[in-house]
Structures are given as C-alpha cells and as structure tokens.
Scaffold this motif. Structure first.
Motif, PDB file in Angstrom:
ATOM      1  N   LYS A  99     -16.741  26.474 -23.762  1.00 51.71           N
ATOM      2  CA  LYS A  99     -16.379  25.121 -24.183  1.00 51.71           C
ATOM      3  C   LYS A  99     -15.252  24.552 -23.328  1.00 51.71           C
ATOM      4  O   LYS A  99     -14.548  23.629 -23.749  1.00 51.71           O
ATOM      5  N   CYS A 100     -15.094  25.094 -22.112  1.00 52.16           N
ATOM      6  CA  CYS A 100     -13.949  24.709 -21.285  1.00 52.16           C
ATOM      7  C   CYS A 100     -14.013  23.269 -20.786  1.00 52.16           C
ATOM      8  O   CYS A 100     -13.005  22.715 -20.361  1.00 52.16           O
ATOM      9  N   LEU A 101     -15.193  22.652 -20.797  1.00 51.53           N
ATOM     10  CA  LEU A 101     -15.325  21.254 -20.369  1.00 51.53           C
ATOM     11  C   LEU A 101     -15.394  20.301 -21.554  1.00 51.53           C
ATOM     12  O   LEU A 101     -15.785  19.144 -21.408  1.00 51.53           O
ATOM     13  N   GLY A 102     -15.028  20.796 -22.722  1.00 49.94           N
ATOM     14  CA  GLY A 102     -15.059  19.961 -23.909  1.00 49.94           C
ATOM     15  C   GLY A 102     -16.402  20.027 -24.601  1.00 49.94           C
ATOM     16  O   GLY A 102     -17.316  20.751 -24.189  1.00 49.94           O
ATOM     17  N   GLU A 103     -16.525  19.275 -25.666  1.00 52.17           N
ATOM     18  CA  GLU A 103     -17.774  19.230 -26.413  1.00 52.17           C
ATOM     19  C   GLU A 103     -18.856  18.563 -25.576  1.00 52.17           C
ATOM     20  O   GLU A 103     -18.682  17.459 -25.059  1.00 52.17           O
ATOM     21  N   GLN A 104     -19.981  19.236 -25.430  1.00 54.18           N
ATOM     22  CA  GLN A 104     -21.069  18.739 -24.583  1.00 54.18           C
ATOM     23  C   GLN A 104     -22.049  17.920 -25.428  1.00 54.18           C
ATOM     24  O   GLN A 104     -23.102  18.390 -25.830  1.00 54.18           O
ATOM     25  N   THR A 105     -21.666  16.684 -25.676  1.00 52.73           N
ATOM     26  CA  THR A 105     -22.516  15.791 -26.471  1.00 52.73           C
ATOM     27  C   THR A 105     -23.039  14.679 -25.583  1.00 52.73           C
ATOM     28  O   THR A 105     -22.318  13.736 -25.251  1.00 52.73           O
ATOM     29  N   LYS A 106     -24.261  14.797 -25.165  1.00 53.72           N
ATOM     30  CA  LYS A 106     -24.883  13.793 -24.291  1.00 53.72           C
ATOM     31  C   LYS A 106     -25.428  12.666 -25.163  1.00 53.72           C
ATOM     32  O   LYS A 106     -26.416  12.825 -25.863  1.00 53.72           O
ATOM     33  N   THR A 107     -24.733  11.519 -25.129  1.00 53.30           N
ATOM     34  CA  THR A 107     -25.128  10.394 -25.978  1.00 53.30           C
ATOM     35  C   THR A 107     -25.771   9.262 -25.191  1.00 53.30           C
ATOM     36  O   THR A 107     -26.226   8.294 -25.787  1.00 53.30           O
ATOM     37  N   GLN A 108     -25.805   9.372 -23.852  1.00 53.76           N
ATOM     38  CA  GLN A 108     -26.363   8.318 -23.020  1.00 53.76           C
ATOM     39  C   GLN A 108     -27.381   8.904 -22.047  1.00 53.76           C
ATOM     40  O   GLN A 108     -27.323  10.097 -21.726  1.00 53.76           O
ATOM     41  N   PRO A 109     -28.301   8.087 -21.568  1.00 56.03           N
ATOM     42  CA  PRO A 109     -29.240   8.569 -20.547  1.00 56.03           C
ATOM     43  C   PRO A 109     -28.488   9.017 -19.297  1.00 56.03           C
ATOM     44  O   PRO A 109     -27.415   8.501 -18.989  1.00 56.03           O
ATOM     45  N   ARG A 110     -29.057   9.943 -18.581  1.00 54.15           N
ATOM     46  CA  ARG A 110     -28.409  10.531 -17.412  1.00 54.15           C
ATOM     47  C   ARG A 110     -28.019   9.482 -16.372  1.00 54.15           C
ATOM     48  O   ARG A 110     -26.934   9.557 -15.778  1.00 54.15           O
ATOM     49  N   HIS A 111     -28.852   8.483 -16.172  1.00 52.86           N
ATOM     50  CA  HIS A 111     -28.588   7.519 -15.113  1.00 52.86           C
ATOM     51  C   HIS A 111     -27.391   6.619 -15.412  1.00 52.86           C
ATOM     52  O   HIS A 111     -26.913   5.907 -14.526  1.00 52.86           O
ATOM     53  N   LEU A 241       1.484  17.613 -19.278  1.00 47.00           N
ATOM     54  CA  LEU A 241       0.341  16.727 -19.058  1.00 47.00           C
ATOM     55  C   LEU A 241      -0.895  17.333 -19.721  1.00 47.00           C
ATOM     56  O   LEU A 241      -1.150  18.534 -19.593  1.00 47.00           O
ATOM     57  N   ALA A 242      -1.662  16.505 -20.416  1.00 48.32           N
ATOM     58  CA  ALA A 242      -2.790  16.983 -21.214  1.00 48.32           C
ATOM     59  C   ALA A 242      -3.814  17.806 -20.415  1.00 48.32           C
ATOM     60  O   ALA A 242      -4.258  18.862 -20.895  1.00 48.32           O
ATOM     61  N   PRO A 243      -4.217  17.410 -19.200  1.00 48.19           N
ATOM     62  CA  PRO A 243      -5.205  18.216 -18.469  1.00 48.19           C
ATOM     63  C   PRO A 243      -4.731  19.630 -18.198  1.00 48.19           C
ATOM     64  O   PRO A 243      -5.524  20.580 -18.231  1.00 48.19           O
ATOM     65  N   PHE A 244      -3.406  19.812 -17.950  1.00 46.36           N
ATOM     66  CA  PHE A 244      -2.864  21.141 -17.679  1.00 46.36           C
ATOM     67  C   PHE A 244      -2.787  21.966 -18.959  1.00 46.36           C
ATOM     68  O   PHE A 244      -3.167  23.137 -18.979  1.00 46.36           O
ATOM     69  N   SER A 245      -2.286  21.362 -20.021  1.00 50.04           N
ATOM     70  CA  SER A 245      -2.135  22.110 -21.274  1.00 50.04           C
ATOM     71  C   SER A 245      -3.477  22.534 -21.836  1.00 50.04           C
ATOM     72  O   SER A 245      -3.606  23.633 -22.404  1.00 50.04           O
ATOM     73  N   THR A 246      -4.509  21.700 -21.656  1.00 47.11           N
ATOM     74  CA  THR A 246      -5.850  22.060 -22.124  1.00 47.11           C
ATOM     75  C   THR A 246      -6.383  23.249 -21.350  1.00 47.11           C
ATOM     76  O   THR A 246      -6.953  24.177 -21.922  1.00 47.11           O
TER      77      THR A 246
END
Length: 252
Positions: A99-111, A241-246
């Motif tokens: 889960k290192c890239l966050g929740e993987q919820t695809k809500t939109q078409p790929r394009h 900074l949030a990106p580092f702490s995450t």
C-alpha cells in the motif's frame, strides 16, 4: 593547339554561380512549444500531452524511499494512476509495501490520467525503471531514476546548480551508501558545511539531491558516523514534509 573537347559553361557565361549549402544534416520539428497538455508548468509530460507509463521494479528488502517521495510530489502536479504489483517469484511482501502508493482506487477511465505509476516488487539487484516502455531503454539505480522523475516537474537550473545536484547524488550513492566510515564522514562534513549556509543542500529550494540524500541516510540507519547538527536539523525539516513522513512509515 585546339582542345579535343570543349564544354559550354553550365551557369550562363559570366553569371556568378551561387550554390546553396545546407546548414544542418536533418531538420526536426520543435516539440517543446506544444501547449496542448492540461498540465501546468510541467516538463516532459507537457511535451507529449498524453498518458505516459512509469514502470519501476524494486526489491522489497530495500525500498527506494526517494522514489516514493517523488511519487507523492508527482501526485501534487499530475493526475497519476498508481498501482502496486508483486512478481510471482517474491513471497511475503509486507502489507505496508503493498500500500506504499496509497489506496489504489481507480475512479476514472485510464485516458483521463496524465501519468501511470506502476511499482513492481521484484528480486532485482538494482532498482529499474522504464518510461514510455516502447521508446526508451531502462534506467538503473535509485539515484538515476530520481533524477529523471524530478525532471518531470519542469524546473530549470543553471549549469552550476545542475552540477552541484548531480555531485550530491553521486556522493549519496558511491560514498554514503557504498563507502566506508572515512567516505561517510567526508560526506557529512560537506553536508554540514552546505546546510550551514542554506536550508537545503543546493540553495533555498528542495531539490532531488535532498530527496536522494535523505533516502540513503534512512536506508543506512547503521551508519558508523553520527550526523552533525546541521544535517540532523535538515533531516527533521525533510520529515516535516508529508511526502517524506509518509515514506518513512514504511520502515517502521
């Protein structure tokens, strides 16, 4: 004595002969002036104006923290489709890495996305990356990949600043991560001196040099040389900074 052959002048007697020579071997269209992409102030992605896939192979025993930090920063600039996979040869990947890239919820078409960021946990000796898979060779090494990802933000640096950034990344890779105590001490002295003059390693703004150095220091937690005061303060500033702490939570 008469000549055997006489050839008439091709360019009309006394008229001067003007020969136009090309100034370059090939003429290519300028791709840097296209502005059809919705991304603002972007680098490579703005030039193409279409979804591009970033595919990274990384070893779960040594998570590339700098790339995870850069992923978070990219998400602030682009619409990123993030996915994490595990190679069939890899067993027992920790849940936090899945889960290192966050929740993987695809809500939109790929394009409708601008970037595809795919992380594959795989038994590789060095972190590898492909961008626009069919058109470029893979990039190896966390530092080299971080350089490329940071270029997607479209920041422009002078030749001197770019050289300093590259120098810090090389020190992180070859001296701090792979070197002995003397090499590590030399890097710490250089960092302490630079950070005594500015809040970040290369001036007043965060650069990829800060991201890579911080990542290596976290990965080499058993470093035999204690961090000087300025380096310790800088590490705390990064972690605020949030990106580092995450990304740091993945080591716990």
């Amino acid at each position: 004595m008469m000549p055997m052959y006489q050839v008439k002048s091709y360019h009309g007697g006394c008229a001067s002969l003007r020969v136009e020579l090309p100034t370059c071997m090939y003429r290519l269209p300028n791709v840097h002036c296209r502005t059809s992409s919705p991304a603002s102030k972007a680098g490579h992605v703005q030039d193409y104006g279409a979804l591009k896939d970033i595919v990274i192979n990384a070893n779960p025993t040594s998570p590339p923290l700098s790339l995870l930090v850069l992923h978070r920063l990219l998400c602030d600039h682009y619409k990123v489709l993030s996915t994490v996979h595990t190679h069939s040869a890899v067993k027992n990947v920790p849940e936090n890495l899945l889960k290192c890239l966050g929740e993987q919820t695809k809500t939109q078409p790929r394009h409708e996305y601008q970037l595809g960021f795919t992380l594959i946990w795989k038994n590789v000796p060095k972190t590898q990356m492909k961008f626009s898979v069919q058109r470029m060779c893979p990039i190896e090494g966390e530092g080299n990949i971080a350089r490329f990802l940071f270029s997607l933000f479209g920041q422009k640096h002078s030749a001197v600043t770019s050289t300093l950034i590259d120098s810090w990344i090389d020190r992180a890779t070859f001296q701090l991560k792979e070197g002995g105590s003397k090499e590590q001490a030399a890097v710490f002295r250089s960092m302490n001196s630079a950070l005594g003059k500015s809040p970040w390693l290369v001036g007043n703004e965060l650069t990829v040099a800060d991201v890579v150095l911080w990542s290596v220091l976290q990965q080499t937690g058993d470093c035999s040389v204690p961090a000087p005061a300025n380096v310790h303060r800088w590490m705390k500033a990064c972690e605020n900074l949030a990106p580092f702490s995450t990304a740091l939570k993945l080591l716990k």
